[in-house]
Write an enzyme that holds these catalytic residues in place. Sequence first.
Site, mmCIF file in Angstrom:
data_model
loop_
_atom_site.group_PDB
_atom_site.id
_atom_site.type_symbol
_atom_site.label_atom_id
_atom_site.label_comp_id
_atom_site.label_asym_id
_atom_site.label_seq_id
_atom_site.Cartn_x
_atom_site.Cartn_y
_atom_site.Cartn_z
ATOM 1 N N THR A 187 0.817 -1.224 0.000
ATOM 2 C CA THR A 187 0.000 0.000 0.000
ATOM 3 C C THR A 187 0.848 1.270 0.000
ATOM 4 O O THR A 187 1.961 1.303 0.510
ATOM 5 C CB THR A 187 -0.911 0.066 1.247
ATOM 6 O OG1 THR A 187 -0.129 -0.264 2.387
ATOM 7 C CG2 THR A 187 -2.046 -0.895 1.125
ATOM 8 N N GLY A 239 4.103 -2.461 7.946
ATOM 9 C CA GLY A 239 4.406 -3.035 9.253
ATOM 10 C C GLY A 239 5.828 -3.552 9.297
ATOM 11 O O GLY A 239 6.235 -4.338 8.458
ATOM 12 N N GLU A 256 -6.055 -6.029 4.366
ATOM 13 C CA GLU A 256 -6.177 -7.192 3.479
ATOM 14 C C GLU A 256 -7.558 -7.267 2.824
ATOM 15 O O GLU A 256 -8.188 -8.326 2.770
ATOM 16 C CB GLU A 256 -5.826 -8.478 4.238
ATOM 17 C CG GLU A 256 -4.382 -8.411 4.755
ATOM 18 C CD GLU A 256 -3.795 -9.755 5.153
ATOM 19 O OE1 GLU A 256 -4.106 -10.765 4.503
ATOM 20 O OE2 GLU A 256 -3.011 -9.777 6.120
#
Lengths: 710, 710
Positions: B172, B211, B462
């Site tokens: 993303t 992350g 997701e």
Amino acid sequence: MAPNTERRIASVKSHLESKKLERTQPMQTPSPTESLAAERANPSFPIRELTYYLDGGEEDTKMNEKFMFELERDPLWRMDDHYNLTLPQVRERTLAKLRNVLHCLANESPEVFHKRLVLMGLVDPAFYTRLGVHSGLFFGTIQGQATPAQFEYWVKKGAMALNGITGCFAMTELGHGSNVAGLETTATFDEATDEFIIHTPTVTATKWWIGGAAHTATHTTAFAQLIVKGKNYGVKPFVVQLRDPNTFNLLPGINIGDIGKKMGRDGIDNGWIQFTYVRIPRQNMLMKFAQVTRTGEVIQPPLAQLAYGALIGGRVTMIRDSANYAKKALTIALRYAAVRRQFSSNPKQPETKILDYVIHQNRLLPLLAESIAVNFTSMEVLKLYNELMHKLQNSRPDQDLTETIELLKETHATTAGLKAFCTWNCLNAIEQCRQACGGHGYSGYTGLASMYSDFAVQCTWEGDNTILTLQTGRSLISNYLNIKRGRNVSKGFHYLKKAEQLSTLRCPGDDVASIANLETISEAWSVVAANAVKTSAEIYEAAKAKGISKDAALENCAVERLHAARMHSYGYIFNKFADAVRQAPESIRPVLTNLCLLYGLNTIKENAGEFLGCQYFTAAHLSIIREQVNHLCLVIRQDAIPLVDSFNYSDYIINSPLGRYDGNIYEAYFNLVKANNPQEPVPYFESVIRPILTANYSQTEIPDLEIDQE
Amino acid sequence: MAPNTERRIASVKSHLESKKLERTQPMQTPSPTESLAAERANPSFPIRELTYYLDGGEEDTKMNEKFMFELERDPLWRMDDHYNLTLPQVRERTLAKLRNVLHCLANESPEVFHKRLVLMGLVDPAFYTRLGVHSGLFFGTIQGQATPAQFEYWVKKGAMALNGITGCFAMTELGHGSNVAGLETTATFDEATDEFIIHTPTVTATKWWIGGAAHTATHTTAFAQLIVKGKNYGVKPFVVQLRDPNTFNLLPGINIGDIGKKMGRDGIDNGWIQFTYVRIPRQNMLMKFAQVTRTGEVIQPPLAQLAYGALIGGRVTMIRDSANYAKKALTIALRYAAVRRQFSSNPKQPETKILDYVIHQNRLLPLLAESIAVNFTSMEVLKLYNELMHKLQNSRPDQDLTETIELLKETHATTAGLKAFCTWNCLNAIEQCRQACGGHGYSGYTGLASMYSDFAVQCTWEGDNTILTLQTGRSLISNYLNIKRGRNVSKGFHYLKKAEQLSTLRCPGDDVASIANLETISEAWSVVAANAVKTSAEIYEAAKAKGISKDAALENCAVERLHAARMHSYGYIFNKFADAVRQAPESIRPVLTNLCLLYGLNTIKENAGEFLGCQYFTAAHLSIIREQVNHLCLVIRQDAIPLVDSFNYSDYIINSPLGRYDGNIYEAYFNLVKANNPQEPVPYFESVIRPILTANYSQTEIPDLEIDQE
């Protein structure tokens, strides 16, 4: 085939044609600021007029603007750097703001100061709570329950303007919240010394959740069981000093701790308090209602319920907060949706604004309509409350108070159900707005995650929402039964008479015009609400007829009673919205009418079973209603940004790069986040990261064993 | 009069009679532990059997118990002191746990390790995410998209077991989430050096939410537009090194920052990444599907969709998580409800457990049934997924893959809608449980506030829930149209044939037995779902008939499509639950049958309009259904604590004093909170508290002015 396909397709076609144009003359994606500016090119209504109407008049709007300006420039009210503050830092800021606002508190009229406070609360809910705990709860208790002499004494001591006294409100305990009558703390009269002994007899009697107690209060109003000569006279309020204002040391017998980590509102120091045989003078019991004389005679008031009128104020405030927080959340989500682009049917075209997707419109625009509905409702409820307060403040216990008590009951019933209904809906609206911002909604910088955490407590405090809703349901049953018995009831309950004509009340026509109009929707909701009340009343009466107690009979119909109160609230809010539309200036009436229709029809769509069950609408009507909801979303979408602009919150109040007025969301967001420079390597590099990089667990050495070697 | 008043009253009467007994022989309130113990005196089913059945067998239960035991004793997994940790402390702990788990990762079978991980995730979702980002996303991409030689290379380098490589997953961007095809990052092939140049051309192209990127990853799989000889071949995956594993310094051209404050999951260091002309060898493009040769020839795969099979795994996991988190939340709320007492109709009686109020039962027990429904559903979905993975892993691009693609599509459609449906419902369940704990639900110590904040992201990541639901709706329309055209569809969609018989399908009878049974409910849901699919398909077809594109026609029916997918999910989950009931051991079948009925009837009650609209049920049937929901709540309430006991989560996993197995909630809660000793006075006493105590703003001095003195 659905009736509205033609219109739907026309809308999609015009969308495609504008894209065809782009294809022949390849078009760049408009910048974020251009995207948002385009939304303001052609509003269907005068934005400023709507602002005045929502605020209650031009004067109020201008006052709000003055307050916003002052806050934005005040260095103590800086809000752009609060993301990584420690708990003590956050609390220091809360108190610094409190210190600074005392000037206004002392010099402004309560009405003006209150309006200032509302905006402050939208910026920093924890600050609002800290001041509210002192002014609304601690000082409010003194105001509402002290004798004139007591009141004068505490005001002189500084309890109003926080001169030497900062207060907290010690009602709830670890083991008791909603059931105030069940509190365990005791206040035992010692005639010998003319004192009360305040005592926490058990762990569950520990005062709990006491805002301001942990670190910042010198005094509290403590609620305890009054015990005189061995007899319990129920829960009464007592002023108890907690700390020495000079040293801030705890006084003897006082034990206090920090309540610790909570979901939100970190700025307020909630604490627990244990009293161990703490002695206070008899005069510290607030004696406007119950009184204890020097010789231990207890005089109970004829109308104890009058003592609790003040609690209604908090609920009125929360109805208004529900409108304001939802408006703030929607400003963020809708401006973002008018800038954010995602997916296009042709890679040569700019991606589509997410606000142009019907599903996004259907998600957010009914919430927009709802926030405006609650805005108008809260203004009406405030009027009702002010009328009550006026009556209560001018009443003396020796008067005939029947009328006042009736008004108190009505106001309680109305505000209880609405507080629950509106705070639940607002919490949902905040979460929907957060999710509608996609991944960025999970960022702290968007402002919606903390708004959720801060707001969530409103569903519980000052009356758990479920219990309040049940109380409203109880009042509805009682009003319904009064009507059946030919007694008079307040105007707000007259619609319950419809319960007798349920078998004949039907939607007046089958065309869009007959269905999608304010009168039909109002009637539809009153039919459904009356039916729900009737159902619960019948279960209640059937149970009572079997000889069980009133309480047991009410418990018997609890599910239906809760449902009835919810249905009543839908109708109540719709009617307040419709009234506001009818009284609105002509220039803004069309846009408000569409919003009101959207609110009404969408609530019907979401509760379709109720209307089918009453046979007020048929399945065919509901098809039309669903189509109308889609249609109204398309229409209101054109005004979506002008509408949130009319809420008139400055960028400072919005405090979210995604909700900026100028639409420059990505740069502003990135610049804010960029301030988080990573420390490279981080402090835990040697302790945990390097060992991971060099770890090799897969090769375990195993000694050779002779017996294996053959 | 409602049909069930007799039974209701009987229940209330027996309640009263037990109280009468108490009145003659005044009874002490049972202690919290006695209150909870009493709930376990007489379960209607063997608890252990249900645990086995919910876990998938005795072996799984025992494995879970072993894992729970190990975690509880592991000092790195201490969870009772996490309330006031700073952000670096939280992250250090996450990494310390990660370091320690590598031993298991390297030595256990993937299946066993996965089961261990599930429990770890229930304790610390941020840790789960950090490991998941490496194993599931970073290494998962290599596993799914590398050639055999590339796979071998990266495994040797340590990418599987984190030996020298810790990974993150850079998909993303600031400006693109759901629309992966619209990513802006570029990977331009430089034939001269045989390298790709990875570049972030704009602010919105900044990789966002990555992350592990902020502080802890050495490598990433970056998704970028493949550009070869000026032509764009779409988004492909590339392995890019970010940091020097020895010094942890950023490599040239890499700019990384911390994403900063977010709603939850503080333990994982989400970051942003900007690439500035970063060169990587051509071999770092993962080439199982698309390939770029030395000379810049691009070979596109025949079946690109096979590359995304791995993404489904995350959704399968989230369906299971939805069951598990809801079970954990319900354990807390229901044990608390069986200990907490509030209000009684007679001050001489113990107060009533809040679980004994019908409104509390109606609030929590349908959620309990839902959590069990999702538990069984997730087991079935996992089977479907494993079957797909088996097929995908054994497929080669040169085979005929029609069947595999069909299975992929079906699995995608099923898991997409269920992921959305189940995560939304679980988030709601957590919040309902939190509110059901009253004021204490707002405390961090209850564990439900952080559970909400941690879980909320599951609705977005997701695959945004709304978009996933729309995708399922699209598949439903397509299956419906295939049926109409006489084509074959998967078994799960056969019910859509009912859409043709809607005018004749009716509830088989008017008595309770005909309505409240598994077959009727199943048929009712299939009728409603088929009707919803039919409605959306008709709008879609009508739009297409006017000549607009498929995409535009789908947009045209978006509201109805979303609705259809939701209705489908209700039916799907109910059927999986009913199947599990039918196959259950006899000893637990009665309790499961009641739960399944409650789940089914309550979902019908909540969507009453659908059933009335289809005329499957009448208003009279719905009255019976509402009564049955109340009745089943009363019945299941007797087993409420045995049921949450059967979830078999240890106190360590529950990590909430309110959810303790022994019920000693108040003492445990107080002792935890007491550890927050207030520093007296607090650090900000002199700076802000003392000035408040001594402030006096009300007397402003004004100089005398001669002209005023006349």
